[in-house]
Design a protein around this motif. Sequence first.
Motif, mmCIF file in Angstrom:
data_model
loop_
_atom_site.group_PDB
_atom_site.id
_atom_site.type_symbol
_atom_site.label_atom_id
_atom_site.label_comp_id
_atom_site.label_asym_id
_atom_site.label_seq_id
_atom_site.Cartn_x
_atom_site.Cartn_y
_atom_site.Cartn_z
ATOM 1 N N ILE A 146 -55.766 18.439 -14.954
ATOM 2 C CA ILE A 146 -54.532 18.242 -15.401
ATOM 3 C C ILE A 146 -54.405 17.251 -16.221
ATOM 4 C CG2 ILE A 146 -52.086 18.327 -14.916
ATOM 5 C CD1 ILE A 146 -52.949 19.623 -12.118
ATOM 6 N N TYR B 261 -52.319 14.217 -18.629
ATOM 7 C CA TYR B 261 -51.149 13.818 -19.041
ATOM 8 C C TYR B 261 -51.307 12.793 -20.164
ATOM 9 C CZ TYR B 261 -49.886 15.538 -14.520
ATOM 10 O OH TYR B 261 -49.926 16.166 -13.227
ATOM 11 N N GLU C 151 -47.095 15.983 -18.861
ATOM 12 C CA GLU C 151 -48.484 17.064 -18.737
ATOM 13 C C GLU C 151 -48.654 17.618 -20.140
ATOM 14 O OE1 GLU C 151 -49.816 21.217 -16.766
ATOM 15 O OE2 GLU C 151 -48.217 19.853 -15.551
ATOM 16 N N GLN D 285 -53.892 21.773 -19.059
ATOM 17 C CA GLN D 285 -54.688 22.162 -17.982
ATOM 18 C C GLN D 285 -55.873 22.808 -18.311
ATOM 19 O OE1 GLN D 285 -53.153 23.648 -14.156
ATOM 20 N NE2 GLN D 285 -51.093 22.762 -14.394
#
Length: 694
Positions: free
Chosen positions: A441, A443, A454, A457
């Motif tokens: 994930i 950011y 975010e 992914q």
Amino acid sequence: MSRIKFILFWLGAFCITTLSFGQQETKPAKCTNPGGGILTGGFFDISPRVGCLDFQTNSGTAIVSNAKDLVGGTNFTNLGYIFNFKDGDDITKFPPTLETSRTFTQPGTYWIVQGMNINSTAYITCNAFELIQTEVPDVDISSCGTNEITLTFKKSAVNDKHSGYRILWGDGTEANFSGLAPTSFPFTRTHTYSGTPSGQPLIVGRYAKGCNSSPFPFNFNTNNKPKISELEGLTGGTSNKITMVEGSDGKPYIIEQKQKNGTWTDTGIKLTRNTGETFKTTTLTGFNPTVEYCFRLKTLDGCNNPILSNEVCTIIPKANVTSPKEVKIDWNSPDPAVVKYTIPYSESPTGDNPNNGQPVNPTATTYIFDALDCKKKYNFQINAYIGTAPDQVIIKSPTIIVDPKSSAKLPPKTIGTVSVINTNTIKFSVYEAGNKANNYIFYRSEGGASNFVEVKQSTENFYDDRSVEPSKQQYCYKVEYQDECGNTSEPSPSFCSIFLTSARPNTLNWTPFVIPTPDTFPVDYYIETIDESGIITTVDATANTTLGVKTQIELLLDSPGNNGTATFRIRGVQKAKIDVGGGSIIDFPFEAYSNEYTFITPAQLYIPTAFSPNSDGINDAFIAQGRYIVQFNLEVYDRWGNVIFESRKLDDGWNGTTSDGVSPAPAGNYGFKIFGLDPAGQKFEKVGSVTLIR
């Protein structure tokens, strides 16, 4: 006596001196201030410095040698010695000797005077020889029927002189200790025998100056004592099972316990091994599983002295699941004499697939198991082995349950790079030491701010961010990852792009390249240039984040085909320690690139003020010269403001004709206007007049 008389006396006094039985410990006063015109100086050695009177010898011999003058040479005459010089002796009347050795039989300190003549002057110097009378130790011995013996070294005048002892226990082992002072006494030393000594036990006293006393023999008869052969933690550590072997048949032994480093207390529970039994066990309850406990067996001998078993202490294991595949198990060392550990494990709660585990180095108290299946639970136990069979003692920890689906956060990633790929792409890559995680994930924050949001992914350990403008601001990234069981890691530290700018002319400034792991080295920055053809050249290296590049800019501007721009970028390189498997750690260089930064030089024009179109090859046309020009326009006006010449090329000038391009224009002044664009897209304009000469 005058100096000359002393010299003559010294020359004539070669008779052998007789033994003097007095000594003194302190240096005689005459050795420091001889008087009588005699000076102090010179050097000599005594070998040995110390002699020992013991059971092997009743005398000690001091040998003098290596006489030297004031500067370490041999520029002297009339060398002689006085042995056993004391306060009250007269140097000028005490006869010297040519002897270089003397034997003494009484203990004490003997001062030896060396005399010599140097340049008609008498000099003396003094050294001491010490003869030590050794004495056997003053010791009380206590055994009273146990298989341990206790030696008590008493506080006495004899022992105060000893600096240490050597104890030969008679069973092939010995104990040595030194550095004792009178304040060390009294003290005791205890030794445990496994059987009857095969040799005569002895104690030798040692002296600080190298002497040893006569051996002091002592005797000891052994008996067996009880032994705890196994201690096992049960029910998570709230109970402990004790197994006793040896000892005497039918004799009750009290179980004592204490917290580690605490005081022994009687548990009220006794173990009695009946005739024909090889071992006896019992289980004690009510323990705190987070506290270390120690146990021993105790009874009294015929002298009401305690007979004690070995001490055994509990093992408290702790498990930390560091990944879906790995658990780290730590424990306390129950005894410094542990020769090995084993780590048996099985599946919980069924006990399926049991494994005895691999032996672990006895100095280690950590074990890493890296073959977990996060869909299962496991039972782990620590077994410690003290000694070797058949006398081995085993300590077993309570079983602990390891669940790979740990609720604790997985450790963060701390090695990664953020590198500018082009004008609208940044690549954030996370270093993986082993298998990749199941999910990442990503950011991002902008401008170095802390407002991370975010952005992606992915199953890959990198993110190509194509929604950025690296030349306008810095971008920072963080990453979390998830294992195959869905456990999520702690957020990583910030990884930021290298943002290259210029705070003042001809100078580059950039934000630092940082890999947040603690095992890194200083960063090296490489300044690179990019020419019109895209060729990249490294022009400088530095450890700073500011660098003047005036020279590099000028070289680029002077290169052929340059359009007035000088483009730079930064390559940051930082080494970090990484594990490449097999226990091998290397220093690996990670690198990242900054955005490009371009210095743009304004258009430069050089305009003549007059010209003469007479075909002599000199100034025949009005031509503007310049560089760093992307777009060019030239207009020439007559006296009424009419355009009589136009050009769109820098090297295409006015030849002095009228608007028909054929008829010569009359001599005089003509207005002009030059305008266009420089490499930065900035407009430039130049208005003026030029003189046409005929």
